[in-house]
Design a protein around this motif. Structure first.
Motif, PDB file in Angstrom:
ATOM      1  N   GLY A   1      16.619  38.452  44.379  1.00  0.00           N
ATOM      2  CA  GLY A   1      15.467  37.948  43.645  1.00  0.00           C
ATOM      3  C   GLY A   1      14.790  38.948  42.747  1.00  0.00           C
ATOM      4  O   GLY A   1      15.401  39.881  42.235  1.00  0.00           O
ATOM      5  N   LYS A   2      13.481  38.758  42.599  1.00  0.00           N
ATOM      6  CA  LYS A   2      12.719  39.517  41.607  1.00  0.00           C
ATOM      7  C   LYS A   2      12.473  40.957  42.023  1.00  0.00           C
ATOM      8  O   LYS A   2      11.979  41.753  41.234  1.00  0.00           O
ATOM      9  N   TYR A   3      12.823  41.303  43.279  1.00  0.00           N
ATOM     10  CA  TYR A   3      12.587  42.662  43.743  1.00  0.00           C
ATOM     11  C   TYR A   3      13.771  43.543  43.359  1.00  0.00           C
ATOM     12  O   TYR A   3      14.926  43.193  43.610  1.00  0.00           O
ATOM     13  N   GLY A   4      13.534  44.674  42.754  1.00  0.00           N
ATOM     14  CA  GLY A   4      14.613  45.547  42.331  1.00  0.00           C
ATOM     15  C   GLY A   4      15.375  44.928  41.171  1.00  0.00           C
ATOM     16  O   GLY A   4      14.850  44.177  40.368  1.00  0.00           O
ATOM     17  N   ALA A   5      16.647  45.265  41.072  1.00  0.00           N
ATOM     18  CA  ALA A   5      17.496  44.759  39.989  1.00  0.00           C
ATOM     19  C   ALA A   5      18.120  43.443  40.404  1.00  0.00           C
ATOM     20  O   ALA A   5      19.345  43.296  40.478  1.00  0.00           O
ATOM     21  N   GLY A   6      17.298  42.462  40.679  1.00  0.00           N
ATOM     22  CA  GLY A   6      17.786  41.186  41.168  1.00  0.00           C
ATOM     23  C   GLY A   6      18.524  40.406  40.099  1.00  0.00           C
ATOM     24  O   GLY A   6      18.197  40.477  38.914  1.00  0.00           O
ATOM     25  N   THR A   7      19.534  39.653  40.507  1.00  0.00           N
ATOM     26  CA  THR A   7      20.332  38.853  39.581  1.00  0.00           C
ATOM     27  C   THR A   7      20.100  37.365  39.780  1.00  0.00           C
ATOM     28  O   THR A   7      20.774  36.550  39.157  1.00  0.00           O
ATOM     29  N   GLY A   8      19.163  36.986  40.673  1.00  0.00           N
ATOM     30  CA  GLY A   8      18.925  35.579  40.934  1.00  0.00           C
ATOM     31  C   GLY A   8      19.998  34.997  41.830  1.00  0.00           C
ATOM     32  O   GLY A   8      20.522  35.666  42.709  1.00  0.00           O
ATOM     33  N   TYR A   9      20.346  33.728  41.596  1.00  0.00           N
ATOM     34  CA  TYR A   9      21.302  33.024  42.440  1.00  0.00           C
ATOM     35  C   TYR A   9      22.723  33.195  41.904  1.00  0.00           C
ATOM     36  O   TYR A   9      22.970  33.009  40.714  1.00  0.00           O
ATOM     37  N   ASP A  10      23.654  33.516  42.790  1.00  0.00           N
ATOM     38  CA  ASP A  10      25.072  33.608  42.452  1.00  0.00           C
ATOM     39  C   ASP A  10      25.882  32.788  43.442  1.00  0.00           C
ATOM     40  O   ASP A  10      25.586  32.768  44.644  1.00  0.00           O
ATOM     41  N   PHE A  11      26.914  32.111  42.940  1.00  0.00           N
ATOM     42  CA  PHE A  11      27.844  31.407  43.808  1.00  0.00           C
ATOM     43  C   PHE A  11      28.594  32.404  44.684  1.00  0.00           C
ATOM     44  O   PHE A  11      28.970  33.476  44.227  1.00  0.00           O
ATOM     45  N   ALA A  12      28.819  32.052  45.931  1.00  0.00           N
ATOM     46  CA  ALA A  12      29.530  32.939  46.864  1.00  0.00           C
ATOM     47  C   ALA A  12      30.547  32.131  47.659  1.00  0.00           C
ATOM     48  O   ALA A  12      30.241  31.034  48.135  1.00  0.00           O
ATOM     49  N   VAL A  13      31.748  32.669  47.790  1.00  0.00           N
ATOM     50  CA  VAL A  13      32.765  32.029  48.614  1.00  0.00           C
ATOM     51  C   VAL A  13      33.509  33.111  49.383  1.00  0.00           C
ATOM     52  O   VAL A  13      33.786  34.186  48.847  1.00  0.00           O
ATOM     53  N   ALA A  14      33.789  32.850  50.637  1.00  0.00           N
ATOM     54  CA  ALA A  14      34.537  33.772  51.486  1.00  0.00           C
ATOM     55  C   ALA A  14      35.717  33.034  52.092  1.00  0.00           C
ATOM     56  O   ALA A  14      35.610  31.856  52.447  1.00  0.00           O
ATOM     57  N   ARG A  15      36.844  33.725  52.177  1.00  0.00           N
ATOM     58  CA  ARG A  15      38.001  33.147  52.848  1.00  0.00           C
ATOM     59  C   ARG A  15      38.334  34.000  54.060  1.00  0.00           C
ATOM     60  O   ARG A  15      38.425  35.222  53.968  1.00  0.00           O
ATOM     61  N   TYR A  16      38.513  33.348  55.188  1.00  0.00           N
ATOM     62  CA  TYR A  16      38.776  34.038  56.440  1.00  0.00           C
ATOM     63  C   TYR A  16      40.199  33.763  56.904  1.00  0.00           C
ATOM     64  O   TYR A  16      40.699  32.633  56.776  1.00  0.00           O
ATOM     65  N   LEU A  17      40.831  34.783  57.439  1.00  0.00           N
ATOM     66  CA  LEU A  17      42.119  34.590  58.084  1.00  0.00           C
ATOM     67  C   LEU A  17      41.943  33.682  59.285  1.00  0.00           C
ATOM     68  O   LEU A  17      40.843  33.516  59.805  1.00  0.00           O
ATOM     69  N   SER A  18      43.023  33.094  59.745  1.00  0.00           N
ATOM     70  CA  SER A  18      42.910  32.078  60.791  1.00  0.00           C
ATOM     71  C   SER A  18      42.312  32.612  62.081  1.00  0.00           C
ATOM     72  O   SER A  18      41.725  31.855  62.854  1.00  0.00           O
ATOM     73  N   ASP A  19      42.433  33.931  62.319  1.00  0.00           N
ATOM     74  CA  ASP A  19      41.839  34.497  63.528  1.00  0.00           C
ATOM     75  C   ASP A  19      40.578  35.314  63.225  1.00  0.00           C
ATOM     76  O   ASP A  19      39.920  35.792  64.135  1.00  0.00           O
ATOM     77  N   ALA A  20      40.281  35.473  61.914  1.00  0.00           N
ATOM     78  CA  ALA A  20      39.098  36.240  61.466  1.00  0.00           C
ATOM     79  C   ALA A  20      39.071  37.649  62.024  1.00  0.00           C
ATOM     80  O   ALA A  20      38.020  38.256  62.132  1.00  0.00           O
ATOM     81  N   GLN A  21      40.230  38.187  62.381  1.00  0.00           N
ATOM     82  CA  GLN A  21      40.273  39.555  62.877  1.00  0.00           C
ATOM     83  C   GLN A  21      40.161  40.533  61.706  1.00  0.00           C
ATOM     84  O   GLN A  21      40.411  40.175  60.558  1.00  0.00           O
ATOM     85  N   PRO A  22      39.770  41.782  61.978  1.00  0.00           N
ATOM     86  CA  PRO A  22      39.624  42.734  60.884  1.00  0.00           C
ATOM     87  C   PRO A  22      40.896  42.881  60.069  1.00  0.00           C
ATOM     88  O   PRO A  22      42.006  42.848  60.601  1.00  0.00           O
ATOM     89  N   ALA A  23      40.716  43.012  58.763  1.00  0.00           N
ATOM     90  CA  ALA A  23      41.846  43.213  57.868  1.00  0.00           C
ATOM     91  C   ALA A  23      42.442  44.603  58.090  1.00  0.00           C
ATOM     92  O   ALA A  23      41.812  45.476  58.678  1.00  0.00           O
ATOM     93  N   PRO A  24      43.686  44.853  57.612  1.00  0.00           N
ATOM     94  CA  PRO A  24      44.309  46.171  57.778  1.00  0.00           C
ATOM     95  C   PRO A  24      43.434  47.279  57.209  1.00  0.00           C
ATOM     96  O   PRO A  24      42.762  47.104  56.186  1.00  0.00           O
ATOM     97  N   GLU A  25      43.463  48.440  57.870  1.00  0.00           N
ATOM     98  CA  GLU A  25      42.603  49.538  57.472  1.00  0.00           C
ATOM     99  C   GLU A  25      42.919  50.051  56.074  1.00  0.00           C
ATOM    100  O   GLU A  25      42.074  50.641  55.409  1.00  0.00           O
ATOM    101  N   ASP A  26      44.168  49.816  55.598  1.00  0.00           N
ATOM    102  CA  ASP A  26      44.546  50.349  54.291  1.00  0.00           C
ATOM    103  C   ASP A  26      44.180  49.407  53.151  1.00  0.00           C
ATOM    104  O   ASP A  26      44.563  49.625  52.013  1.00  0.00           O
ATOM    105  N   LEU A  27      43.409  48.341  53.425  1.00  0.00           N
ATOM    106  CA  LEU A  27      43.047  47.404  52.371  1.00  0.00           C
ATOM    107  C   LEU A  27      42.229  48.092  51.287  1.00  0.00           C
ATOM    108  O   LEU A  27      42.421  47.856  50.096  1.00  0.00           O
ATOM    109  N   GLN A  28      41.306  48.986  51.673  1.00  0.00           N
ATOM    110  CA  GLN A  28      40.512  49.699  50.682  1.00  0.00           C
ATOM    111  C   GLN A  28      41.398  50.610  49.849  1.00  0.00           C
ATOM    112  O   GLN A  28      41.164  50.802  48.642  1.00  0.00           O
TER     113      GLN A  28
END
Length: 277
Positions: free
Chosen positions: A204-231
């Motif tokens: 929002g209006k505090y700091g460098a706010g950008t207002g509303y943005d669409f957000a979508v997340a996709r989860y693996l079927s078990d939602a377990q942590p992704a491989p450590e080398d993803l970064q």
């Protein structure tokens, strides 16, 4: 207030074979040790009809304190083979209450106010409920995406996330600041039964706010942590790949790979040349 369901006949009249004169209810007031149950403020947000004719209804209880879910048999009576024994009488109630814990930017944990927004059932009969976990009375302040998966008995599925639950903060821990947050609107499954959750992020209006943005997340079927080398994949993209946004929680979400053309796996990020945005 309670959860309520009304069923109509094809002509628009009340179906009096359903519930009590066409109306079914679920009250999430909890009894402790046989004492008089406390009252609860229950609000329903979504229902889904199962293949066997049963009905699953989700929302919140305790003025938005926890996810709430009820399952009804086809005639509107609560399904006593499902859920928790909330009134401690040795019989399942057909109802489930689930709470979440959020980690703040200073590393402390706090019980959140949780509201389920949507529900979907996968091919194995598991129930996925998605909503918003918030540390504030306002959902769009100090909040995160929250997902829980249940077995068809109503028990949390321990193979999913952490003890059946996942939270995702697109703001990298900054959602505890005033005027920022996230809210879930809907959940769906893709062709391989990965879980897609959509909503919005608000800065929002505090700091460098950008207002509303669409957000979508996709989860693996078990939602377990992704491989450590993803970064490492992100760090070693071709020189002409620009503006890759890796904010959020990569330990549970592969959407930040998906959003730029990949399939979310470390082995094949699938990033085309000149990918940007």
């Amino acid at each position: 207030s309670d959860f309520g369901l009304i069923r109509f006949t094809e002509n628009g009249g009340l179906d009096e074979s359903f519930g009590e004169a066409g109306v079914a209810r679920a009250d999430f007031a909890v009894s402790t040790g046989g004492k008089i149950p406390r009252t609860s403020t229950d609000a329903s947000t979504e229902i889904t009809l199962l293949n066997d004719g049963n009905i699953v209804q989700v929302g919140s209880t305790g003025s938005g304190a926890n996810f709430a879910m009820a399952r009804y048999a086809g005639l509107g009576n609560l399904d006593t083979t499902f859920g928790q024994d909330l009134d401690l009488d040795g019989v399942l109630d057909g109802k489930v209450i689930t709470g979440f814990i959020l980690t703040q930017s200073d590393g402390t944990d706090i019980a959140s106010k949780d509201v389920a927004a949507d529900v979907v059932v996968d091919g194995q009969g598991r129930i996925i409920v998605a909503g918003t976990a918030s540390t504030s009375a306002k959902l769009n302040s100090g909040s995160a995406f929250a997902i829980a998966r249940y077995a068809d008995t109503g028990e949390l599925d321990a193979t999913f996330g952490q003890a059946g639950k996942v939270t995702t903060d697109f703001l990298s821990g900054d959602s505890s600041y005033k005027g920022t947050g996230q809210e879930v609107s809907s959940v769906a499954l893709d062709a391989t039964e990965r879980i897609l959750v959509a909503g919005f992020v608000y800065q929002g209006k505090y700091g460098a706010g950008t207002g509303y943005d669409f957000a979508v997340a996709r989860y693996l079927s078990d939602a377990q942590p992704a491989p450590e080398d993803l970064q490492d994949i992100i760090d070693n993209l071709p020189p002409d790949t620009t503006d890759v946004d890796v904010t959020g929680n990569p330990s549970t979400v592969d959407a930040w790979i998906t959003a730029i053309g990949g399939d979310g796996t470390a082995e094949n990020p699938g990033l085309p040349p000149n990918t940007s945005g």
